[in-house]
Write a protein that holds these residues in place. Structure first.
Motif, PDB file in Angstrom:
ATOM      1  N   MET A 109      46.098  40.858  19.859  1.00 38.49           N
ATOM      2  CA  MET A 109      46.552  39.474  19.739  1.00 38.49           C
ATOM      3  C   MET A 109      47.968  39.424  19.176  1.00 38.49           C
ATOM      4  O   MET A 109      48.804  38.629  19.617  1.00 38.49           O
ATOM      5  N   LEU A 110      48.251  40.274  18.192  1.00 39.58           N
ATOM      6  CA  LEU A 110      49.595  40.333  17.632  1.00 39.58           C
ATOM      7  C   LEU A 110      50.590  40.759  18.701  1.00 39.58           C
ATOM      8  O   LEU A 110      51.684  40.197  18.811  1.00 39.58           O
ATOM      9  N   GLY A 111      50.202  41.748  19.511  1.00 41.78           N
ATOM     10  CA  GLY A 111      51.082  42.195  20.593  1.00 41.78           C
ATOM     11  C   GLY A 111      51.322  41.097  21.616  1.00 41.78           C
ATOM     12  O   GLY A 111      52.444  40.919  22.106  1.00 41.78           O
ATOM     13  N   ALA A 112      50.270  40.337  21.943  1.00 38.03           N
ATOM     14  CA  ALA A 112      50.404  39.255  22.921  1.00 38.03           C
ATOM     15  C   ALA A 112      51.320  38.158  22.390  1.00 38.03           C
ATOM     16  O   ALA A 112      52.156  37.615  23.132  1.00 38.03           O
ATOM     17  N   VAL A 113      51.178  37.828  21.111  1.00 33.50           N
ATOM     18  CA  VAL A 113      52.025  36.793  20.514  1.00 33.50           C
ATOM     19  C   VAL A 113      53.475  37.255  20.460  1.00 33.50           C
ATOM     20  O   VAL A 113      54.402  36.490  20.749  1.00 33.50           O
ATOM     21  N   CYS A 114      53.698  38.529  20.122  1.00 31.46           N
ATOM     22  CA  CYS A 114      55.061  39.063  20.080  1.00 31.46           C
ATOM     23  C   CYS A 114      55.693  39.058  21.472  1.00 31.46           C
ATOM     24  O   CYS A 114      56.871  38.735  21.635  1.00 31.46           O
ATOM     25  N   ALA A 115      54.902  39.425  22.487  1.00 28.36           N
ATOM     26  CA  ALA A 115      55.413  39.427  23.855  1.00 28.36           C
ATOM     27  C   ALA A 115      55.789  38.009  24.289  1.00 28.36           C
ATOM     28  O   ALA A 115      56.816  37.800  24.951  1.00 28.36           O
ATOM     29  N   ARG A 116      54.961  37.031  23.912  1.00 26.20           N
ATOM     30  CA  ARG A 116      55.262  35.642  24.253  1.00 26.20           C
ATOM     31  C   ARG A 116      56.533  35.185  23.547  1.00 26.20           C
ATOM     32  O   ARG A 116      57.378  34.509  24.134  1.00 26.20           O
ATOM     33  N   THR A 117      56.679  35.555  22.283  1.00 28.33           N
ATOM     34  CA  THR A 117      57.888  35.195  21.541  1.00 28.33           C
ATOM     35  C   THR A 117      59.125  35.775  22.214  1.00 28.33           C
ATOM     36  O   THR A 117      60.152  35.100  22.343  1.00 28.33           O
ATOM     37  N   GLN A 118      59.031  37.028  22.664  1.00 32.68           N
ATOM     38  CA  GLN A 118      60.179  37.653  23.329  1.00 32.68           C
ATOM     39  C   GLN A 118      60.508  36.935  24.627  1.00 32.68           C
ATOM     40  O   GLN A 118      61.686  36.729  24.949  1.00 32.68           O
ATOM     41  N   ARG A 119      59.479  36.526  25.392  1.00 28.17           N
ATOM     42  CA  ARG A 119      59.730  35.791  26.638  1.00 28.17           C
ATOM     43  C   ARG A 119      60.420  34.468  26.349  1.00 28.17           C
ATOM     44  O   ARG A 119      61.338  34.060  27.079  1.00 28.17           O
ATOM     45  N   LEU A 120      59.994  33.785  25.278  1.00 24.11           N
ATOM     46  CA  LEU A 120      60.616  32.511  24.934  1.00 24.11           C
ATOM     47  C   LEU A 120      62.063  32.711  24.492  1.00 24.11           C
ATOM     48  O   LEU A 120      62.937  31.906  24.825  1.00 24.11           O
ATOM     49  N   VAL A 121      62.328  33.795  23.743  1.00 24.51           N
ATOM     50  CA  VAL A 121      63.706  34.098  23.343  1.00 24.51           C
ATOM     51  C   VAL A 121      64.559  34.363  24.581  1.00 24.51           C
ATOM     52  O   VAL A 121      65.693  33.869  24.699  1.00 24.51           O
ATOM     53  N   ASP A 122      64.026  35.149  25.516  1.00 23.57           N
ATOM     54  CA  ASP A 122      64.765  35.430  26.753  1.00 23.57           C
ATOM     55  C   ASP A 122      65.002  34.151  27.541  1.00 23.57           C
ATOM     56  O   ASP A 122      66.078  33.958  28.130  1.00 23.57           O
ATOM     57  N   ALA A 123      63.995  33.269  27.571  1.00 20.34           N
ATOM     58  CA  ALA A 123      64.135  32.014  28.302  1.00 20.34           C
ATOM     59  C   ALA A 123      65.199  31.124  27.676  1.00 20.34           C
ATOM     60  O   ALA A 123      66.001  30.502  28.376  1.00 20.34           O
ATOM     61  N   ILE A 124      65.222  31.069  26.343  1.00 21.16           N
ATOM     62  CA  ILE A 124      66.236  30.271  25.653  1.00 21.16           C
ATOM     63  C   ILE A 124      67.623  30.796  25.968  1.00 21.16           C
ATOM     64  O   ILE A 124      68.561  30.040  26.237  1.00 21.16           O
ATOM     65  N   SER A 125      67.769  32.120  25.945  1.00 20.22           N
ATOM     66  CA  SER A 125      69.063  32.734  26.251  1.00 20.22           C
ATOM     67  C   SER A 125      69.501  32.423  27.674  1.00 20.22           C
ATOM     68  O   SER A 125      70.659  32.109  27.936  1.00 20.22           O
ATOM     69  N   SER A 126      68.550  32.491  28.603  1.00 14.92           N
ATOM     70  CA  SER A 126      68.885  32.250  30.014  1.00 14.92           C
ATOM     71  C   SER A 126      69.253  30.799  30.266  1.00 14.92           C
ATOM     72  O   SER A 126      70.247  30.506  30.936  1.00 14.92           O
ATOM     73  N   THR A 127      68.459  29.867  29.715  1.00 16.52           N
ATOM     74  CA  THR A 127      68.708  28.450  29.990  1.00 16.52           C
ATOM     75  C   THR A 127      69.893  27.915  29.206  1.00 16.52           C
ATOM     76  O   THR A 127      70.471  26.900  29.574  1.00 16.52           O
ATOM     77  N   ALA A 128      70.282  28.599  28.120  1.00 18.31           N
ATOM     78  CA  ALA A 128      71.396  28.114  27.314  1.00 18.31           C
ATOM     79  C   ALA A 128      72.736  28.384  27.982  1.00 18.31           C
ATOM     80  O   ALA A 128      73.670  27.591  27.862  1.00 18.31           O
TER      81      ALA A 128
END
Length: 222
Positions: free
Chosen positions: A116-135
């Motif tokens: 679960m910790l790994g899944a949450v970390c992976a989701r956080t990384q995807r959101l960080v990447d998404a923020i970087s891309s859309t910004a």
């Protein structure tokens, strides 16, 4: 549910004690912003969008959860009121596991806790990447990045991406207007990069799609 694979029978029985199916019609709210968390949700069928408010006060799609995915874990582990809300995309069947049972399960199953910790970390990384891309990325960069991510997340021999939600929701996810998303997809079709049939997108030329990430154009590769 993928996250539960490997759990011992005793842990699954513990979760089962607090689990039940819940069904929602299209557009129905799974939980509201400001509500107290009741448990963890697993997507059995259909899809759910996670919504948040933009600085301008407009609702925005933050993430889309598909079958096998889970959501609501922030509320489960913090016990704080939700700062986002969720809506069903079409008819949805979810499995709701009561918060108390979920906390008991991760307390006795270290492997589940780590997954679960790994899944949450992976989701956080995807959101960080998404923020970087859309910004900073152009519209074509955002769309190309999203399509490549979907290809990598669920590889298919036919190189197809099946959008988990209507194009309007995907546009919101990428911080684009529906018109801009349609224009970018149309340009990609004209360039021979993809073909589009409803929610089904066939990637005909993956190297050209990847080239858009560095070209920075709005759908025309030079």
């Amino acid at each position: 549910m993928p996250i539960l694979r490997g759990c011992e029978d005793a842990v699954l029985e513990l979760l089962e004690e607090g689990a039940h199916f819940v069904r929602f019609g299209s557009g129905a709210s799974v939980f509201e912003r400001g509500s107290m968390p009741t448990g963890l949700f697993f997507v059995h069928s259909g899809a759910v969008r996670l919504m948040s408010l933009c600085p301008e006060g407009r609702p925005k799609v933050v993430e889309i959860f598909e079958p096998g995915g889970m959501f609501g874990e922030i509320g489960v582990f913090t016990g704080q009121r939700y700062r986002t809300w969720t809506q069903a995309i079409g008819a949805v069947v979810l499995i709701h596991v009561a918060r108390e049972r979920m906390l008991e399960a991760v307390a006795v199953d270290n492997a589940l806790c780590n997954r679960m910790l790994g899944a949450v970390c992976a989701r956080t990384q995807r959101l960080v990447d998404a923020i970087s891309s859309t910004a900073s990325g152009t519209a074509s960069v955002r769309v190309a990045s999203y399509l490549l991510e979907q290809l990598g997340r669920s590889p298919r021999p036919d190189a197809c991406v099946v959008l988990p939600a209507p194009k309007k929701a995907i546009a919101s996810l990428l911080n684009l207007t529906p018109e801009t998303l349609s224009r970018v997809l149309r340009n990609m079709v004209e360039e021979g990069v993809i073909t589009v049939g409803g929610r089904r997108i066939h990637v005909r030329n993956r190297p050209l799609l990847a080239a858009m990430l560095s070209s920075g154009t709005d759908g025309t590769i030079t």
